[in-house]
Every structure is written in C-alpha cells, then in structure tokens.
Design a protein around this motif. Sequence first.
Motif, short mmCIF file in Angstrom:
data_model
loop_
_atom_site.label_atom_id
_atom_site.label_comp_id
_atom_site.label_asym_id
_atom_site.label_seq_id
_atom_site.Cartn_x
_atom_site.Cartn_y
_atom_site.Cartn_z
N VAL A 109 11.32 10.27 23.45
CA VAL A 109 10.47 10.81 22.39
C VAL A 109 10.77 12.29 22.16
CG1 VAL A 109 8.09 11.31 21.72
CG2 VAL A 109 8.66 9.09 22.73
N ALA A 110 10.77 13.08 23.25
CA ALA A 110 11.02 14.52 23.10
C ALA A 110 12.44 14.79 22.59
CB ALA A 110 10.79 15.23 24.43
N GLY A 111 13.39 13.97 23.03
CA GLY A 111 14.78 14.16 22.61
C GLY A 111 15.08 13.59 21.25
N GLU A 112 14.10 12.89 20.65
CA GLU A 112 14.30 12.24 19.36
C GLU A 112 15.61 11.45 19.35
OE1 GLU A 112 13.86 15.66 16.76
OE2 GLU A 112 11.74 15.19 16.44
N VAL A 113 15.78 10.66 20.41
CA VAL A 113 17.02 9.90 20.60
C VAL A 113 17.09 8.79 19.56
CG1 VAL A 113 18.37 8.51 22.20
CG2 VAL A 113 16.95 10.38 23.07
N PRO A 114 18.14 8.73 18.76
CA PRO A 114 18.26 7.64 17.78
C PRO A 114 18.26 6.28 18.48
CG PRO A 114 19.87 9.37 17.35
CD PRO A 114 19.27 9.68 18.68
N LEU A 115 17.60 5.31 17.89
CA LEU A 115 17.53 4.00 18.52
C LEU A 115 18.91 3.37 18.68
CD1 LEU A 115 14.32 2.35 17.03
CD2 LEU A 115 14.61 3.80 19.03
N GLU A 116 19.82 3.68 17.78
CA GLU A 116 21.18 3.16 17.93
C GLU A 116 21.85 3.69 19.20
OE1 GLU A 116 23.03 0.81 16.34
OE2 GLU A 116 21.09 0.33 15.43
N ARG A 117 21.54 4.93 19.57
CA ARG A 117 22.08 5.48 20.81
C ARG A 117 21.30 4.94 22.01
NH1 ARG A 117 25.10 9.88 22.33
NH2 ARG A 117 26.28 9.31 20.46
N LEU A 118 19.99 4.80 21.87
CA LEU A 118 19.17 4.29 22.97
C LEU A 118 19.59 2.88 23.35
CD1 LEU A 118 16.80 5.38 24.65
CD2 LEU A 118 15.24 4.28 23.05
N TRP A 119 20.13 2.14 22.40
CA TRP A 119 20.64 0.79 22.67
C TRP A 119 21.72 0.81 23.76
CZ3 TRP A 119 19.34 -4.03 21.68
CH2 TRP A 119 20.29 -5.05 21.72
N HIS A 120 22.41 1.93 23.91
CA HIS A 120 23.49 2.04 24.91
C HIS A 120 22.99 2.54 26.26
CE1 HIS A 120 26.70 1.20 22.00
NE2 HIS A 120 25.99 1.95 21.15
N ALA A 121 21.70 2.83 26.38
CA ALA A 121 21.12 3.20 27.67
C ALA A 121 20.71 1.89 28.36
CB ALA A 121 19.92 4.11 27.48
N VAL A 122 21.58 1.38 29.23
CA VAL A 122 21.41 0.04 29.78
C VAL A 122 20.47 0.07 30.98
CG1 VAL A 122 22.61 -1.96 30.74
CG2 VAL A 122 23.75 -0.50 29.04
N PRO A 123 19.34 -0.66 30.94
CA PRO A 123 18.44 -0.68 32.09
C PRO A 123 18.99 -1.55 33.22
CG PRO A 123 17.59 -2.10 30.35
CD PRO A 123 18.82 -1.43 29.80
N SER A 124 18.76 -1.12 34.45
CA SER A 124 19.24 -1.88 35.60
C SER A 124 18.47 -3.19 35.72
CB SER A 124 19.05 -1.06 36.88
OG SER A 124 19.80 0.13 36.82
N TYR A 125 19.16 -4.19 36.23
CA TYR A 125 18.56 -5.51 36.42
C TYR A 125 18.49 -5.81 37.91
CZ TYR A 125 17.82 -10.55 36.07
OH TYR A 125 17.30 -11.80 36.19
N PRO A 126 17.41 -6.40 38.40
CA PRO A 126 16.16 -6.72 37.73
C PRO A 126 15.11 -5.66 38.02
CG PRO A 126 16.31 -7.95 39.78
CD PRO A 126 17.50 -7.02 39.74
N THR A 127 14.80 -4.84 37.06
CA THR A 127 13.75 -3.82 37.19
C THR A 127 12.77 -3.97 36.03
OG1 THR A 127 14.89 -2.16 35.85
CG2 THR A 127 15.40 -2.19 38.22
N ILE A 128 11.61 -3.35 36.20
CA ILE A 128 10.63 -3.35 35.11
C ILE A 128 11.18 -2.60 33.90
CG2 ILE A 128 8.26 -2.72 34.47
CD1 ILE A 128 7.49 -2.92 37.39
N SER A 129 12.11 -1.66 34.14
CA SER A 129 12.71 -0.89 33.05
C SER A 129 13.43 -1.76 32.03
CB SER A 129 13.70 0.14 33.62
OG SER A 129 13.04 1.14 34.34
N GLU A 130 13.71 -3.01 32.40
CA GLU A 130 14.38 -3.89 31.45
C GLU A 130 13.53 -4.14 30.20
OE1 GLU A 130 17.09 -7.96 31.51
OE2 GLU A 130 15.36 -7.80 32.84
#
Length: 481
Positions: free
Chosen positions: A449-470
């Motif tokens: 939110v603070a970084g105003e990260v474009p959702l297209e870029r956020l798509w490349h922030a891959v959450p680790s599996y299996p974590t709640i962050s998924e």
Amino acid sequence: MAATDATRAADEAYDVIVLGAGPTGENVADRAHAAGLSAVVVESELVGGECSYWACMPSKALLRPVAARAEGRRVPGLKDAADVPLDVPAVLAHRDAFTSYWKDDGQVRWLDSSGIDLVRGHGRLAGPRRVVVDGGRVLTARHAVAVCTGSRAVLPPVPGLAEARPWTSREATSAKAAPGRLVVVGGGVVGVEMATAWRALGSSVTLLVRGDGLLPRMEPFAGHLVAESLAEAGVFLRTGVEVREVRREAPGGPVTVRLDSDDEIVADELLIATGRAPRTEDIGLDTVGLTAGSWLDVDDSLRVTGVTGGWLYGVGDVNHRALLTHQGKYQARIAGAAISARARGVPILESDRWGAHAATADHLAVPQVVFTDPEAASVGLTAAAAERAGYRTRVIDQDLGAVAGASLYADGYRGRARMVVDLDREVLLGVTFVGSGIAELLHSATVAVAGEVPLERLWHAVPSYPTISEVWLRLLEAYRG
C-alpha cells in the motif's frame, strides 16, 4: 551530559526541546541528536511513556498466552495439553517483567548513552521557544519545541461514573489480579483486547457496545469474526446499549451499571474504553495562541499550524492523526528530519508526498493489529472509506481458511482477507486480514500500500508454499479473473 533533575533554576538553551519521553518523544530527540542538534526531553512520569508501561507492552504480554493456548487447542496432538486453565500468576509476572516493573531505569540509561538530556518534571510552554519546568527551571529552544505528550483515557459524562473510580486502559493492563466479574464498555481495540485477556484469565466478562458492532474503524467482517470468537469464549456481548448511571457504594466494593433499558449489571470492576483526549490541557498552549486541551493541527512535516515562526511541532497522539505507537515513532522520524533540515536552512519540498519530510502514511497507509483471537489486522483505507474519498474501486475477498497454509496452521481455521483496489491506477488502497497468526502478515500489505506497488508487479511476488501468505496469490488470481 547525564540525565538530571529539575532542582536548579537556570536558563538553558538547546536546539530542540521535547515535551514527553514516550516512544514518540524519544525518537524525535534521537533523530535530532543524530543530525547534530542538542536535545533535551522533559517528562513528569516514567521515561518510556504509555506504550511501555500501560498499553502496548503489558497488553500484548497478557494476550500472548491467550493466543498461544487458543492456537494449541486447534492443533492435533496439542488439543488436550492446551485445554488447561492459564497460570494467572505466571502470566501477570510475565507482564510485570515486560513493563520493567514500572521502573524506567533502562530507558533513562538509553537517553544518557545517546547524549540526550532528561529533565524530570512537568514542562509548560511560556511563550515562543521557551519551556518552564515545574515553575522553576527555564529551557529555551534555538530551533524547535516538539509536543509529544500523548493522549489519555476519557470518562464519558455518566452520572456516578467518576465517583465509582472505574478502570481505564491503565488499570486494565496493570491489574494485580483477575476480577471475578468485569464489565467492559467500548467495542474498540482496548475494549475487545481486554475482554479477550481477562476472560481467558478467569473473569466473567460482559462487553457493552453503544453501536451495532465491534472494531468500527475496520472492515465490518473483522468485528463480526471477533464477536463470534468472544461469544464462544464466554464473553457476554451486548450491542446497541448505553450506560445511563454507575453506582459503587464503597471503595473496592461491587459496581452497579444501569443501562438505557433500565437493566442493571453488577460487577467487581468496570473498564471504560470509549475514547481518548490529548494531554495538552496544562502545557501552556495559551501562551502561544492555542487552546489548552486541544488536539494540535499540524502539517505533514508535523509542524503546528497557526504558530508564528514555525518552531512548534506536535508529534504522535497529540495531533490525532493516528493514535498508534508505531505511527507516532514514524512521525517522530519525519519531524526529526524536518527540524534538522530547517535548522540547516535546507528547503523542504511540500510537494514531495513520500519524501523524508512528509508523514504521508498517516493518510494512506496506517497499519494496525488487534491482538484478539482471531487477530484482526488492516492497513490503508477500508472499502467504505475509499468510496467516501471518491476512488473508483473493486473489492476482492478471500476465505483465509481455504489456503493450504491456514489449514495446516489450525484445524477449522476461520478467517478472511480483503483487498481494496484503485481501478484507475491498479494499486492497493487497503488490505484487511482476520485470522490466527496473521499479525506478521500485515507488513507485506503495508509495503504494497505505501509503495503503491502496481498489481501487475505484485503478481511476481511469489508467496512461499504452504504458508498463510499464499492468500496473496488467491486475492490476485481473483482480481485477474
């Protein structure tokens, strides 16, 4: 110079004078001193402030065993072991240790080692750049005075309430024993956290809320999920009620709470958690043209507006922007940088929204965690707030319990996640999580939110599996369709 007391009357000059030695005041002084300015802090109570002794630290020390036991009950192999009463004396001793037994020796040593002077006593403004401590010692500031005196609990004007000597947040976090019966008034953070803690520590708890739900500043589902859990824990929750009268016949005796329905509830203690006011009623604001007891209106560099010369700053709770310790410390870093820049004659670009001298996050990216069971955490704007602000939005919800990491975390995991998207810029305006163990998940949302990260870029922030962050992947998949 070592920390000193206020016994001698003498005029002393510093570059920066800070009123209040809580986390906010300490950080203003530290940032100013790191920039080469001399700094002094004036404090009438304990160095370390509300957070260290009566708020963040003791409340979380009380709540952590509650959450650990609740989570253990939902994990195969631990259910029976975790289904035991909490060791109340051990929990309270743990709390006492985290408050340093309400002694500030360690905090004073830190100030001393940092080269920041301490003056014990009550400081009051006495005109521009001038502070008098307890009517004797006189301090003058070459560049700035920062008011960091925080806020205090407010008692509503209910007949008999003040005479009944109710608990406020201070008494609720420092009590030496669990009351048999506790009535809590207020459905905000303090109310729900203390209802959670003292119910788990053995009190019979009744929670009274004037509105129709809990945690009104968060997404509605946060309050709903927390209310469900409180009810399951045995808290008696009543919404849409108001307290009309309070009676306590004898000190230490039972307290009777009469509601607008004429119902009466008898308890051993009554906690009022319905609001806060600035601690500015007796700090000399009238000597510089401001109203005593008022919140301080500030610009984004935390400089108080309407004061000639631009030397007065209001940092932390006193400006009413975000009454949170971490946000006060953030403001302190901004204010310290602004004070030092102006002292050096460096221009400050007010148009630089995310620069070193603007507390922009106060408006757009304030994070908060409520340490109930389940935890509730949010950053940025709710869907309703974004709509009121005129954004064109899309709201994406996900069931946290459907994420593999959550299923492994606890049997029957219940939770929810929401992201509020600005459709015109395709960035996040706000994120809310509710569920067990999600407090540490919030910072990823805060960065987005603070970084105003474009959702297209956020798509490349891959959450680790299996974590709640998924849940991030599930939210983004739902958005992309």
